[in-house]
Design a protein around this motif. Structure first.
Motif, PDB file in Angstrom:
ATOM      1  N   VAL A 194       3.081  -1.064   4.203  1.00 25.45           N
ATOM      2  CA  VAL A 194       2.474   0.243   3.954  1.00 25.45           C
ATOM      3  C   VAL A 194       3.582   1.285   3.973  1.00 25.45           C
ATOM      4  O   VAL A 194       4.380   1.336   4.920  1.00 25.45           O
ATOM      5  CB  VAL A 194       1.408   0.585   5.022  1.00 25.45           C
ATOM      6  CG1 VAL A 194       0.821   1.975   4.770  1.00 25.45           C
ATOM      7  CG2 VAL A 194       0.318  -0.476   5.057  1.00 25.45           C
ATOM      8  N   VAL A 195       3.633   2.094   2.906  1.00 30.51           N
ATOM      9  CA  VAL A 195       4.602   3.183   2.847  1.00 30.51           C
ATOM     10  C   VAL A 195       3.858   4.490   2.561  1.00 30.51           C
ATOM     11  O   VAL A 195       2.854   4.499   1.855  1.00 30.51           O
ATOM     12  CB  VAL A 195       5.700   2.938   1.776  1.00 30.51           C
ATOM     13  CG1 VAL A 195       6.551   1.722   2.145  1.00 30.51           C
ATOM     14  CG2 VAL A 195       5.118   2.783   0.387  1.00 30.51           C
ATOM     15  N   HIS A 196       4.352   5.563   3.141  1.00 28.26           N
ATOM     16  CA  HIS A 196       3.753   6.894   2.991  1.00 28.26           C
ATOM     17  C   HIS A 196       4.713   7.761   2.188  1.00 28.26           C
ATOM     18  O   HIS A 196       5.896   7.833   2.524  1.00 28.26           O
ATOM     19  CB  HIS A 196       3.475   7.507   4.365  1.00 28.26           C
ATOM     20  CG  HIS A 196       2.560   6.685   5.202  1.00 28.26           C
ATOM     21  ND1 HIS A 196       1.203   6.888   5.222  1.00 28.26           N
ATOM     22  CD2 HIS A 196       2.801   5.637   6.027  1.00 28.26           C
ATOM     23  CE1 HIS A 196       0.646   5.996   6.050  1.00 28.26           C
ATOM     24  NE2 HIS A 196       1.596   5.236   6.548  1.00 28.26           N
ATOM     25  N   ASP A 236       5.561   2.780   7.207  1.00 32.33           N
ATOM     26  CA  ASP A 236       4.590   2.779   8.304  1.00 32.33           C
ATOM     27  C   ASP A 236       5.268   2.248   9.567  1.00 32.33           C
ATOM     28  O   ASP A 236       6.043   1.286   9.516  1.00 32.33           O
ATOM     29  CB  ASP A 236       3.388   1.910   7.929  1.00 32.33           C
ATOM     30  CG  ASP A 236       2.248   2.084   8.897  1.00 32.33           C
ATOM     31  OD1 ASP A 236       1.499   3.059   8.750  1.00 32.33           O
ATOM     32  OD2 ASP A 236       2.125   1.238   9.817  1.00 32.33           O
ATOM     33  N   ALA A 237       4.983   2.873  10.693  1.00 35.58           N
ATOM     34  CA  ALA A 237       5.652   2.526  11.955  1.00 35.58           C
ATOM     35  C   ALA A 237       5.565   1.040  12.279  1.00 35.58           C
ATOM     36  O   ALA A 237       6.513   0.466  12.834  1.00 35.58           O
ATOM     37  CB  ALA A 237       5.071   3.363  13.083  1.00 35.58           C
ATOM     38  N   ARG A 291      12.047   6.242  10.021  1.00 35.48           N
ATOM     39  CA  ARG A 291      11.071   5.703   9.069  1.00 35.48           C
ATOM     40  C   ARG A 291      11.433   5.877   7.600  1.00 35.48           C
ATOM     41  O   ARG A 291      10.824   5.247   6.742  1.00 35.48           O
ATOM     42  CB  ARG A 291       9.701   6.357   9.321  1.00 35.48           C
ATOM     43  CG  ARG A 291       9.143   6.012  10.692  1.00 35.48           C
ATOM     44  CD  ARG A 291       7.782   6.647  10.943  1.00 35.48           C
ATOM     45  NE  ARG A 291       6.872   6.396   9.856  1.00 35.48           N
ATOM     46  CZ  ARG A 291       6.082   7.326   9.315  1.00 35.48           C
ATOM     47  NH1 ARG A 291       6.091   8.561   9.755  1.00 35.48           N
ATOM     48  NH2 ARG A 291       5.270   7.033   8.335  1.00 35.48           N
ATOM     49  N   THR A 342       0.848  -1.187   0.000  1.00 38.41           N
ATOM     50  CA  THR A 342       0.000   0.000   0.000  1.00 38.41           C
ATOM     51  C   THR A 342       0.882   1.234   0.000  1.00 38.41           C
ATOM     52  O   THR A 342       1.721   1.417   0.890  1.00 38.41           O
ATOM     53  CB  THR A 342      -0.933   0.021   1.231  1.00 38.41           C
ATOM     54  OG1 THR A 342      -1.729  -1.168   1.230  1.00 38.41           O
ATOM     55  CG2 THR A 342      -1.834   1.245   1.212  1.00 38.41           C
ATOM     56  N   TYR A 343       0.711   2.047  -1.030  1.00 34.07           N
ATOM     57  CA  TYR A 343       1.429   3.310  -1.187  1.00 34.07           C
ATOM     58  C   TYR A 343       0.433   4.420  -0.872  1.00 34.07           C
ATOM     59  O   TYR A 343      -0.593   4.532  -1.532  1.00 34.07           O
ATOM     60  CB  TYR A 343       1.912   3.482  -2.629  1.00 34.07           C
ATOM     61  CG  TYR A 343       2.812   2.378  -3.138  1.00 34.07           C
ATOM     62  CD1 TYR A 343       4.188   2.546  -3.164  1.00 34.07           C
ATOM     63  CD2 TYR A 343       2.285   1.185  -3.626  1.00 34.07           C
ATOM     64  CE1 TYR A 343       5.025   1.554  -3.662  1.00 34.07           C
ATOM     65  CE2 TYR A 343       3.110   0.184  -4.123  1.00 34.07           C
ATOM     66  CZ  TYR A 343       4.480   0.378  -4.133  1.00 34.07           C
ATOM     67  OH  TYR A 343       5.293  -0.615  -4.627  1.00 34.07           O
ATOM     68  N   VAL A 344       0.720   5.228   0.138  1.00 36.11           N
ATOM     69  CA  VAL A 344      -0.193   6.282   0.555  1.00 36.11           C
ATOM     70  C   VAL A 344       0.400   7.634   0.139  1.00 36.11           C
ATOM     71  O   VAL A 344       1.474   8.016   0.604  1.00 36.11           O
ATOM     72  CB  VAL A 344      -0.437   6.261   2.075  1.00 36.11           C
ATOM     73  CG1 VAL A 344      -1.442   7.340   2.475  1.00 36.11           C
ATOM     74  CG2 VAL A 344      -0.912   4.874   2.526  1.00 36.11           C
ATOM     75  N   ALA A 353      -4.709   6.242  -0.950  1.00 36.94           N
ATOM     76  CA  ALA A 353      -3.986   4.976  -0.866  1.00 36.94           C
ATOM     77  C   ALA A 353      -4.135   4.182  -2.159  1.00 36.94           C
ATOM     78  O   ALA A 353      -5.220   4.124  -2.737  1.00 36.94           O
ATOM     79  CB  ALA A 353      -4.499   4.154   0.309  1.00 36.94           C
ATOM     80  N   TYR A 379       8.250   7.105   3.708  1.00 40.56           N
ATOM     81  CA  TYR A 379       8.239   6.866   5.146  1.00 40.56           C
ATOM     82  C   TYR A 379       7.540   5.523   5.356  1.00 40.56           C
ATOM     83  O   TYR A 379       6.369   5.362   5.014  1.00 40.56           O
ATOM     84  CB  TYR A 379       7.473   7.963   5.886  1.00 40.56           C
ATOM     85  CG  TYR A 379       7.997   9.359   5.612  1.00 40.56           C
ATOM     86  CD1 TYR A 379       9.222   9.776   6.117  1.00 40.56           C
ATOM     87  CD2 TYR A 379       7.261  10.245   4.837  1.00 40.56           C
ATOM     88  CE1 TYR A 379       9.701  11.059   5.862  1.00 40.56           C
ATOM     89  CE2 TYR A 379       7.732  11.527   4.581  1.00 40.56           C
ATOM     90  CZ  TYR A 379       8.950  11.924   5.091  1.00 40.56           C
ATOM     91  OH  TYR A 379       9.418  13.188   4.831  1.00 40.56           O
ATOM     92  N   TRP A 389       5.897  -1.350  10.383  1.00 39.61           N
ATOM     93  CA  TRP A 389       6.777  -2.129   9.509  1.00 39.61           C
ATOM     94  C   TRP A 389       8.259  -1.819   9.684  1.00 39.61           C
ATOM     95  O   TRP A 389       9.111  -2.539   9.150  1.00 39.61           O
ATOM     96  CB  TRP A 389       6.376  -1.904   8.052  1.00 39.61           C
ATOM     97  CG  TRP A 389       5.207  -2.741   7.690  1.00 39.61           C
ATOM     98  CD1 TRP A 389       3.891  -2.384   7.757  1.00 39.61           C
ATOM     99  CD2 TRP A 389       5.244  -4.079   7.248  1.00 39.61           C
ATOM    100  NE1 TRP A 389       3.105  -3.428   7.367  1.00 39.61           N
ATOM    101  CE2 TRP A 389       3.916  -4.483   7.049  1.00 39.61           C
ATOM    102  CE3 TRP A 389       6.279  -4.989   6.993  1.00 39.61           C
ATOM    103  CZ2 TRP A 389       3.598  -5.763   6.614  1.00 39.61           C
ATOM    104  CZ3 TRP A 389       5.957  -6.251   6.549  1.00 39.61           C
ATOM    105  CH2 TRP A 389       4.622  -6.627   6.377  1.00 39.61           C
TER     106      TRP A 389
END
Length: 107
Positions: free
Chosen positions: A99-101, A54-55, A82, A5-7, A13, A52, A57
């Protein structure tokens, strides 16, 4: 295959399936996702695939090597805990659900 998941910075998302053996950057590029420029094509020679993680991960991924650490110095607003370059994260079943932001911009 792993689901990543790329946010986007604005909160949109994108959930995509990425083949094992590719990188998280290649998954974004192959699916035409906005926000990951990948100017160097995955050679760890720029910081335009910065995200960044996700915390939840951060501790589950392999650590950064020295080259990635050095390139992150050039990223937009890096976070010491992160920030990662997606060209350096290999896709495998072990990262299914990652999940990455994306940052506000790439530089």
């Amino acid at each position: 295959m792993a689901t990543i998941t790329y946010v986007e910075h604005g909160g949109i998302a994108h959930v995509v399936e990425v083949e094992n053996g590719l990188t998280v950057m290649e998954g974004a590029r192959d699916n035409n996702l906005p926000g990951i420029d990948a100017d160097c094509g995955g050679a760890c020679a720029c910081s335009t695939c910065h995200v960044y993680v996700d915390a939840a991960w951060v501790e589950k991924l392999p650590g950064k090597d020295d080259m990635e650490e050095d390139m992150l110095d050039f990223a937009y607003e890096p976070d010491p805990a992160r920030s990662r370059l997606t060209c350096q994260i290999k896709v495998s079943d072990a990262i299914d659900g990652l999940v990455v932001h994306l940052p506000e911009k790439q530089i």
